[in-house]
Every structure is written in C-alpha cells, then in structure tokens.
Design a protein around this motif. Structure first.
Motif, PDB file in Angstrom:
ATOM      1  N   UNK A 191       0.841  -1.199   0.000  1.00  0.00           N
ATOM      2  CA  UNK A 191       0.000   0.000   0.000  1.00  0.00           C
ATOM      3  C   UNK A 191       0.880   1.254   0.000  1.00  0.00           C
ATOM      4  N   UNK A 192       0.574   2.192  -0.875  1.00  0.00           N
ATOM      5  CA  UNK A 192       1.304   3.453  -1.031  1.00  0.00           C
ATOM      6  C   UNK A 192       2.701   3.283  -1.633  1.00  0.00           C
TER       7      UNK A 192
ATOM      8  N   UNK B  10     -10.053  -4.638   5.778  1.00  0.00           N
ATOM      9  CA  UNK B  10     -10.121  -4.859   4.316  1.00  0.00           C
ATOM     10  C   UNK B  10     -11.528  -4.750   3.735  1.00  0.00           C
ATOM     11  N   UNK B  56      -8.083  -2.292   9.276  1.00  0.00           N
ATOM     12  CA  UNK B  56      -7.000  -2.058   8.323  1.00  0.00           C
ATOM     13  C   UNK B  56      -7.525  -1.895   6.910  1.00  0.00           C
ATOM     14  N   UNK B  57      -6.829  -1.069   6.123  1.00  0.00           N
ATOM     15  CA  UNK B  57      -6.990  -1.057   4.665  1.00  0.00           C
ATOM     16  C   UNK B  57      -8.428  -0.787   4.229  1.00  0.00           C
ATOM     17  N   UNK B  60     -10.330  -0.854   0.312  1.00  0.00           N
ATOM     18  CA  UNK B  60      -9.503  -1.710  -0.551  1.00  0.00           C
ATOM     19  C   UNK B  60     -10.188  -1.914  -1.900  1.00  0.00           C
ATOM     20  N   UNK B  83      -5.911   1.966   8.850  1.00  0.00           N
ATOM     21  CA  UNK B  83      -5.235   2.403   7.624  1.00  0.00           C
ATOM     22  C   UNK B  83      -6.263   2.435   6.504  1.00  0.00           C
ATOM     23  N   UNK B  84      -5.916   3.151   5.433  1.00  0.00           N
ATOM     24  CA  UNK B  84      -6.801   3.268   4.272  1.00  0.00           C
ATOM     25  C   UNK B  84      -6.087   2.788   3.018  1.00  0.00           C
ATOM     26  N   UNK B  85      -6.860   2.218   2.103  1.00  0.00           N
ATOM     27  CA  UNK B  85      -6.309   1.946   0.778  1.00  0.00           C
ATOM     28  C   UNK B  85      -6.023   3.290   0.121  1.00  0.00           C
ATOM     29  N   UNK B  86      -4.953   3.328  -0.647  1.00  0.00           N
ATOM     30  CA  UNK B  86      -4.406   4.585  -1.143  1.00  0.00           C
ATOM     31  C   UNK B  86      -5.403   5.448  -1.933  1.00  0.00           C
ATOM     32  N   UNK B  89      -8.369   6.777   0.106  1.00  0.00           N
ATOM     33  CA  UNK B  89      -7.987   7.897   0.967  1.00  0.00           C
ATOM     34  C   UNK B  89      -7.983   9.208   0.166  1.00  0.00           C
TER      35      UNK B  89
END
Lengths: 403, 163
Positions: A191-192, B10, B56-57, B60, B83-86, B89
């Motif tokens: 990721x990223x 996810x 998480x993520x 996704x 967290x985030x998927x890119x 986000x």
C-alpha cells in the motif's frame, strides 16, 4: 545509495532533483485515461471548475470498456456524455465500445511509454507500468482537476523490490507467481508503495506476463508497478521480497480476497462444483490466456451446467485469436465469447452471478459481491479455469494433475 | 457529537458500494445503497454526521469515487481507520470527507459510542467512555481540501482569491 526507478521518474519529471520517499511533488501528467465507469463524475466535476478547459486534449484518452456495449439506459447516457465531451474538447483518443480494456489497449497503442507519468480513473492503471511507465490510479474528482491543470500531487513512494529468482516450471504461470506474491505480502503489503519486479524469472517474462504482474500488484495496494531489467543493485529499496520461481506450483485464491491464497493442489481435492468459469479482464484476457485456454479446451466440451465465458481484453487480441484458430476451438468447446471489455470481472455487464453460485476466474478480484451479490469467486490461472470448465469442478490442467 | 459504527479489516469498495450502483452519480441516491452486504439496512439507520470506525486497509480495491461519495451522501461525517487503501484515501480528501488514521481510536471505540473529532488538534474525544485518542493532523494542503469541502472548491477558491 541511488533512487529507485519510480523515484527517478518522479524527481526528473517534476524537476525535483534529490526528491526522496515521503516528499510531496506536483507531477506533470503525460497521459490521463478516463473510462466510462467514472467519466460521468469526472465530467460533472470538471464542469464545476470555474473557467476550466482541457489542458492538453492530445494527452487525454477516453475508453468505453466497463459497460460495453451499453448495458443500461443510464450507462448509455454516460457514454453519450463522454462522446459529446470529447468532441467539444478536442479529445481525439476515444476508444469506443469494442476496442477493449483501457490498460491493455494503452500498451498496444503506445500510450504508456517508459518513463511517462500515466494516471487513470481505474485502480488497475498499475498495469500500464509493464513497459516502464509510472502509472497509477486516481479518482474522478482528482481526474477532473488533472484535465484542467495537467498536474497531480503525489507522495514520492518507498519501493518494494520483488525479486523473482530461478525459472518458472512448465504449467506454472505469471498469474501463479502473483498469487504467491499476494499471499505473502497481503492486501496492503505494498500500500502506497512502488513495486519493482526483478530477477531471472522476471527478466524471462513476456509482455503479457508483465501486464499480469503489474495489474495484480494493485491487489496488494501498490501505487505503481514496473519491471526494471537493469536496476542499480544499490538502489534504495524499502525492502526486498525474494521468491524462488523454480519451486512454484499452480495457486488459487479462495473467495473474499485475492490475497487469500492456497496451492491449487489443496483446493482440487475438495471437489468444488462451479456454475461459471470466466476467462477475461486486464489480468486474464490477454493473448497468452486465450492461447492457454484454447490448448486446454481443444477437442473437449464444457461440462453440463457450466457457463464458460471468454472475453478477449482487446480487439487486437480477438483478431489474433481468430487468425490463430483459438476462437474456433473455444466456440467448439461451448464457450460463450464476449466482445472485448472488462466483462464479468466487475459485474458491470456480462457474467453476473446469482446468489449461491460459484465462479472460477482468472480476473483480478474476488471480494464479496464482486461478480454479483451472494456469488463467490475463486481465482486461478487460465489453464485451471479452462480445465475446471471441462470437469465442472475446480481442477488443474490435465484433469487433476497439477502439471 | 457523532455516533460510531464499527467495521472490520479490508472492507472493499465492492462491499461499500456494489457495481450495480456505479451508473448513479447523485450522492444521496448513492447513499441509499452503502454496505448492504456487510450491514444489511445500514443506510436507513444512519443519522447525519455519524462516523465509521474501521480496521485495516479500509476502501480496498477499485478506484470508484462512488464509494466515498455514497458514504458522504448517506450522511457519514468522517471515517476513522487503522489504515486506508491509497486511492480511497485520496478520494475521501478530494470530496471533503475526513479520513483519519488512528489505531488507538479503533481499539477504544465501541459501536454506538459518541465521539467528537478535532481535525486541527488531532484529538478524538470519546464522550461515552471519556477516553481521548491522538492522531497526526493532516498536512496543511490536505487540511485545506477538507476545510473547503474538497478539491474542486479549493481550486476555485485559489483561482478567485487575489494573491
């Protein structure tokens, strides 16, 4: 230590010598790809930007590949909107219904050259990195701003090196390599991050194989992915993940996540019955996939009660498959052939599953509801999908013998 | 104060907003269909300003902006996650939906808790339990997007403001 390829491209394109991972750069876009799944939102947002005009009409590329040929009244309205917008704004690169999937057509048409910065309104834009472009997916609002300004802000990424040593055994495909990679790294393992493929097994890969690897890198969150054949061994990688290609075997992903993987040999024994087999998408509708499927299906017949859907990724692949006789074989085996498009992969048009149905596919994704609410999707290489269509159960190539 | 709804790891954009609604563009219309397979009937239970608290993520998968747009249209005021998927986000920020990375909040918040989020201070206050969770505030250029309600408003503001 010197920068990795992705960092190099960004720092030279942005005129930011010495840019480092974590820096924010304002990147000039060489190519902006917009497809029909997101175009309506892009055009709507573009219209909200005061005084906007398309920064460089020759750098914008439009595709109708998600709902193609038009699948509903709403979808065709979006298509009409795209055609009008392109006409009014001088956008000549318009790939209408039947041309095929953006990522693969972009590579065929030379619209993602090495070192270029490519953005697309699709997560699998990472696939355009196969030839060495820095290619990444963005959303619709951001694309509207790119169309107006020609620029996009990017955080310079860390780079993960995927080192593929050895030689792939026969019957094991690039798709299996990626299934193994995804299984180890997980859904946000990159990721990223930028992903670079290197090593003897990577160097030996065909263009199709490279597209598969770059597309599938998205499933571990990659910002971009690329093959770098003459990499500097001292380049500044965040980490290196090493794989021995020589010991790899056919793999599959269980429903839910593409990273939920297991060796095919473990899954075969379960006798999982399938309702649909799907060969298509930017990761599974390439020439190599059609060829592999034709080899497995030659002289055979799709099992009773199973639908086999084959959708070449592009018009060019379709044409080449016709010339080589693959389409005749597939048709003769009972496959339903679709016109080049994203097809069943995202459930946008052909191949939607009913509740409780099971599909085996070589497309990139299998999250809940991906091909239809309540349907489940296993992912595997093209040979496994074709062999499963013949037997009606999840089976490897050559009737259960994994190799 | 905002009421919290919890989700796991996810959660994909396919689950946030399934493919069949991708032909819609109106946020409130999109909002009626969020997370139907994960939390059946979810959209009807929401009050404007509610917050999603995920693992998480989050987000996704696909680049579909329809997913965060649908959350916003359904009344979601912010998303807090480990967290985030890119792309998800970026999409959130670009439409002015705060996407906050804060594992401590995800650990501490229970479904139904009432919280307040200080975007500038980088503090989430849990009114139900009394706990406080710190997070790194957005860098200034992202804060500008969030405060202006997204990227397009920011571009227009920059272009109209005399420099």
């Amino acid at each position: 230590m010197c920068p990795t390829r992705a960092v190099n491209i960004l720092s030279s394109k942005c005129g930011r010598k010495g840019a480092r991972p974590g820096d924010i750069v304002d990147a000039p876009v060489d190519r902006a790809m917009i497809h029909d799944n997101n175009a309506a939102l892009v055009i709507e947002n573009f219209g909200r930007i005061a005084g906007a005009s398309v920064w460089s009409p020759d750098k914008a590329v439009f595709f109708i590949d998600h709902h193609s040929p038009s699948t509903s009244v709403k979808a065709v309205k979006h298509h009409s909107l795209m055609r009008r917008f392109a006409r009014e704004n001088g956008i000549k690169s318009f790939f209408d219904c039947g041309w095929g999937i953006s990522h693969v057509v972009m590579i065929e048409q030379g619209l993602a050259a090495p070192g270029e910065i490519v953005v697309g309104t699709d997560s699998h834009t990472t696939g355009e990195g196969a030839l060495g472009a820095f290619a990444t997916g963005i959303g619709a609002t951001e694309m509207a701003a790119v169309l107006a300004t020609g620029r996009v802000w990017l955080k310079v990424p860390e780079t993960v090196k995927i080192l593929l040593n050895g030689v792939l055994p026969p019957g094991v495909y690039a798709r299996d390599v990626m299934t193994a990679v995804l299984g180890r790294l997980g859904p946000e393992g990159a990721n990223y991050r930028s992903v670079e493929f290197q090593g003897s097994a990577a160097d030996a890969m065909s263009q199709d194989d490279r597209i598969v690897c770059c597309v599938m890198s998205m499933e571990m969150g990659a910002k971009n992915a690329m093959f770098v054949s003459h990499a500097d061994p001292d380049a500044e990688y965040e980490r290196t993940e090493e794989f021995d290609a020589s010991s790899m075997t056919p793999m599959a992903a269980l429903p839910g996540l593409p990273t939920n993987v297991a060796p095919l040999s473990e899954i075969e024994g379960r006798g999982i019955k399938i309702d649909q087999a799907f060969i298509g998408s930017c990761a599974g509708g390439l020439m190599v996939d059609i060829e592999t499927a034709a080899k497995v299906l030659k002289g055979g017949r799709v099992a009773e009660g199973v639908r086999l859907l084959v959708i070449p990724a592009t018009r060019h692949i379709y044409e080449e498959s016709l010339k080589r006789g693959y389409m005749e074989i597939l048709h003769g085996a009972g496959a339903v052939i679709g016109s080049p498009a994203c097809g069943g992969c995202g459930g946008h048009d052909a191949g939607i599953l009913a509740e409780g149905e099971v599909c085996i596919a070589n497309s990139p994704r299998n999250m809940g509801g991906r091909m239809g609410a309540g349907g489940v999707v296993y992912l595997a290489n093209s040979a496994t999908v074709a062999a499963s269509a013949l037997s009606g159960r999840i089976t490897g190539e050559k009737g259960g013998d994994a190799l | 104060m905002s009421r919290c709804w919890k989700l796991g790891d996810n959660v994909s954009t396919d689950e946030i907003l399934p493919f069949q609604y991708m032909v819609l563009t109106d946020p409130s219309e999109l909002g009626r269909h969020i997370l139907g397979s994960v939390k059946p009937g979810f959209a009807e239970q929401l009050t404007r300003g509610d917050v999603l608290v995920a693992g998480l993520n989050f987000g996704y998968g696909s680049s579909r902006e329809h997913a965060p747009l649908a959350l916003k249209g359904a009344g979601i005021g912010a998303v807090v996650a480990r967290s985030f998927a890119r792309i998800f986000f970026r999409n959130c920020i670009n439409i002015g939906l705060p996407a906050i990375v804060c594992s401590a909040a995800v650990d501490g918040i229970c479904e139904g808790d009432s919280i307040g989020i200080g975007l500038q201070s980088g503090v989430i206050q849990n009114e139900t339990s009394g706990a406080r969770y710190a997070f790194a505030p957005f860098p200034p250029f992202i804060m500008e997007y969030v405060e202006n309600g997204g990227l397009i408003n920011t571009l227009n503001k920059r272009n109209s403001d005399p420099v």
